[in-house]
Write an enzyme that holds these catalytic residues in place. Structure first.
Site, PDB file in Angstrom:
ATOM      1  N   LYS A 179     -86.107 -16.553  63.037  1.00  0.00           N
ATOM      2  CA  LYS A 179     -86.968 -15.689  63.566  1.00  0.00           C
ATOM      3  C   LYS A 179     -87.611 -14.890  62.863  1.00  0.00           C
ATOM      4  CE  LYS A 179     -86.589 -11.841  65.538  1.00  0.00           C
ATOM      5  NZ  LYS A 179     -88.282 -11.470  65.418  1.00  0.00           N
ATOM      6  N   GLY A 231     -83.871  -6.032  57.247  1.00  0.00           N
ATOM      7  CA  GLY A 231     -84.871  -5.173  58.098  1.00  0.00           C
ATOM      8  C   GLY A 231     -84.374  -3.721  57.904  1.00  0.00           C
ATOM      9  N   THR A 233     -82.391  -0.053  58.665  1.00  0.00           N
ATOM     10  CA  THR A 233     -80.965   0.114  58.823  1.00  0.00           C
ATOM     11  C   THR A 233     -80.604   0.343  60.384  1.00  0.00           C
ATOM     12  OG1 THR A 233     -80.751   1.032  56.587  1.00  0.00           O
ATOM     13  CG2 THR A 233     -79.242   2.061  58.464  1.00  0.00           C
ATOM     14  N   GLU A 253     -79.107  -7.085  55.136  1.00  0.00           N
ATOM     15  CA  GLU A 253     -79.518  -6.409  53.968  1.00  0.00           C
ATOM     16  C   GLU A 253     -80.667  -5.374  54.674  1.00  0.00           C
ATOM     17  OE1 GLU A 253     -82.283  -5.274  51.684  1.00  0.00           O
ATOM     18  OE2 GLU A 253     -83.211  -7.064  51.695  1.00  0.00           O
ATOM     19  N   CYS A 287     -87.674  -2.671  49.882  1.00  0.00           N
ATOM     20  CA  CYS A 287     -86.518  -1.705  50.370  1.00  0.00           C
ATOM     21  C   CYS A 287     -85.968  -1.318  49.067  1.00  0.00           C
ATOM     22  CB  CYS A 287     -85.537  -2.732  51.104  1.00  0.00           C
ATOM     23  SG  CYS A 287     -85.249  -4.257  50.256  1.00  0.00           S
ATOM     24  N   GLU A 386     -86.454   6.854  54.186  1.00  0.00           N
ATOM     25  CA  GLU A 386     -87.294   5.518  53.710  1.00  0.00           C
ATOM     26  C   GLU A 386     -88.660   5.558  54.149  1.00  0.00           C
ATOM     27  OE1 GLU A 386     -86.397   0.956  52.623  1.00  0.00           O
ATOM     28  OE2 GLU A 386     -85.988   1.455  54.806  1.00  0.00           O
TER      29      GLU A 386
END
Length: 494
Positions: A179, A231, A233, A253, A287, A386
């Site tokens: 996906k 993606g 958190t 991850e 990331c 982030e």
């Protein structure tokens, strides 16, 4: 610029284009022009059901093939991906704004390299693990495919992050329902085209772009045996909760807020030369980017000047121009998010040494000037959250111990770097940083070494031999002392 549109009106299920059950589509907008690049069909629950069912049908035969046979299929798959590398890289750059100089490697050639790597890995390790039992006799440890994998990938590195899941999963004998993110749904079909060219059996790989609701349906689907997700958190936490309840294996991850620690003996010319690839790669939409720069107070002014002058000189422009170093962000919403963080830092009183706005010479496209804040307290919002854009903070420290404490004072633990002329000192610092990966005067993912985070940066590892293990389950077969000691027939299932 190329004005071709790239429409994908069918899903890829059971080895062929399949009409979706819904009329929902996503319009993919080109990041640099804000014009329609193409449309892609979005899967609904019925399409997810069909894709999972196809993967389940294919699982028994694909998992039963010899490792050598699967490796042959993967080598053909890699060749098909490699033949499309330049076109794929350009398409991904148009979707998410990544400069082509970066995209040609990470979206063009890296996926093929990963598939080739795992083909070699299983080909070279086609054997059972036979162990003497501590009670006498022996045990044969077999590695079997974990089953049907739901691979859910983001838009920032769409091809390489998908390949980090597809390559080891297929090598292990799993089948996959991929996906991709709607923002980069178009380039995901390169995997479908390559799979058909390579002759991958129907159902081994299925591709279903979908929104969050359909993605959540896939995660909970009773026909899925494992989830692999890259993606944010918060999204990863939600997926982890579902998989925990279902006792379903999951690899996550997630986000990061990595440090780039400059020591007193650092080579500032080297640090400045590497700043783009370590801290601002892919326009900061990375990331593991080292966006928190820690500078010794004894050299603080030097570091601020080096960072400011380097960032100010970066070339902003069309991502398809090989000279471009900073391209647009993926969407208008992402640009507003990043500009919101810039305003937060400004409102908190931190000084911007360069950037801080939309570039005046880029009236079209979702551009943000690469921005540097100096004198930032590690407790500030811009130092803790982030941002996922071209925004750097510089924080001073007095001692190495303080710098390490600042580095570890974060909910994240994905990447990081230290800059020093003493490699042993760098290694000693790396040992004290709470992070899944770390670089000494360098940071670049190694396809043959594990990648992943600690704390809120995720669970599990991808890449390297360690990246194959999550797609396998072990079965111990016990033989007593009276059984024949000859090797077990049938070979390995690795």
């Amino acid at each position: 610029m190329d004005t071709t549109t790239y429409d994908r009106t069918a899903l890829f299920i059971d080895g062929e284009p399949t009409s979706p059950s819904t009329i929902s589509v996503v319009e993919v907008i080109e990041a640099a022009t804000e014009k329609l690049l193409g449309t892609a069909a979005l899967a609904g629950p019925a399409d997810i059901d069909a894709a999972v069912a196809a993967a389940r049908r294919a699982l028994t035969s694909w998992g039963a093939r010899s490792a050598a046979d699967r490796a042959d299929h993967l080598d053909r798959f890699a060749a098909a991906l490699k033949s499309r590398a330049k076109q794929t890289a350009a398409l991904a750059s148009r979707e998410n704004g990544m400069p082509l100089s970066t995209s040609i490697n990470v979206n063009g050639y890296a996926p093929a390299l990963m598939v080739e790597y795992y083909a070699r890995l299983i080909r070279d390790a086609d054997r059972d693990d036979v162990r003497p039992s501590v009670f006498g006799g022996r045990t044969v440890v077999r590695r079997e495919p974990v089953g049907v994998v739901a691979a859910i990938t983001p838009w920032n590195y769409p091809q390489s992050l998908a390949a980090m899941k597809l390559a080891p999963a297929l090598a292990a004998g799993c089948t996959v329902v991929l996906k991709p993110a709607p923002e980069t749904a178009l380039d995901a079909y390169v995997f479908a085209d390559a799979a058909q060219e390579a002759g991958l059996p129907p159902g081994v790989l299925n591709i279903v772009p979908a929104d969050r609701e359909a993605g959540a349906y896939l995660v909970e689907h009773p026909g899925v045996d494992k989830v692999a997700f890259t993606g944010s958190t918060p999204a990863g936490q939600a997926i982890g909760e579902v998989c925990g309840r279902l006792l379903r294996p999951v690899t996550l991850e997630l986000g990061g807020k990595s440090v780039s620690m400059v020591t007193e003996d650092a080579d500032l010319e080297l640090f400045a030369a590497k700043l783009l690839e370590v801290s601002l790669v892919n326009n900061g939409q990375t990331c593991h980017a080292g966006t928190r720069i820690l500078a010794p107070r004894s050299r603080y002014a030097e570091v601020v000047e080096a960072v400011t002058e380097t960032v100010r000189a970066l070339r902003i422009g069309d991502p398809l121009d090989r000279a471009t170093q900073i391209g647009p962000l993926v969407s208008a919403a992402q640009r507003e998010r990043v500009l919101g963080y810039v305003e937060s830092g400004r409102a908190d009183g931190y000084r911007i040494t360069t950037g801080g706005a939309v570039p005046g010479d880029q009236p079209v496209g979702w551009y943000v000037q690469p921005t540097v804040f100096e004198g930032v307290d590690n407790r500030a919002r811009i130092a803790r959250e982030e941002i996922f854009g071209p925004v750097l903070t510089i924080t001073p420290f007095d001692t190495e111990q303080e710098a390490i404490a600042l580095a570890n004072d974060s909910r994240y633990g994905l990447g990081g770097t230290v800059w020093t002329t003493d490699e042993q000192r760098g290694l000693a610092i790396a040992d004290r940083i709470e992070s899944g990966t770390f670089g000494v005067n360098h940071y670049l993912l190694d396809l043959a070494a594990p990648f992943g985070g600690v704390k809120s940066s995720g669970l599990g590892r991808e890449l390297g031999p360690e990246g194959l293990a999550p797609y396998q389950r072990t079965k111990s077969v016990y033989f007593g002392t009276s059984a024949a000691a000859a090797p077990v027939a049938g070979g390995s299932r690795r």
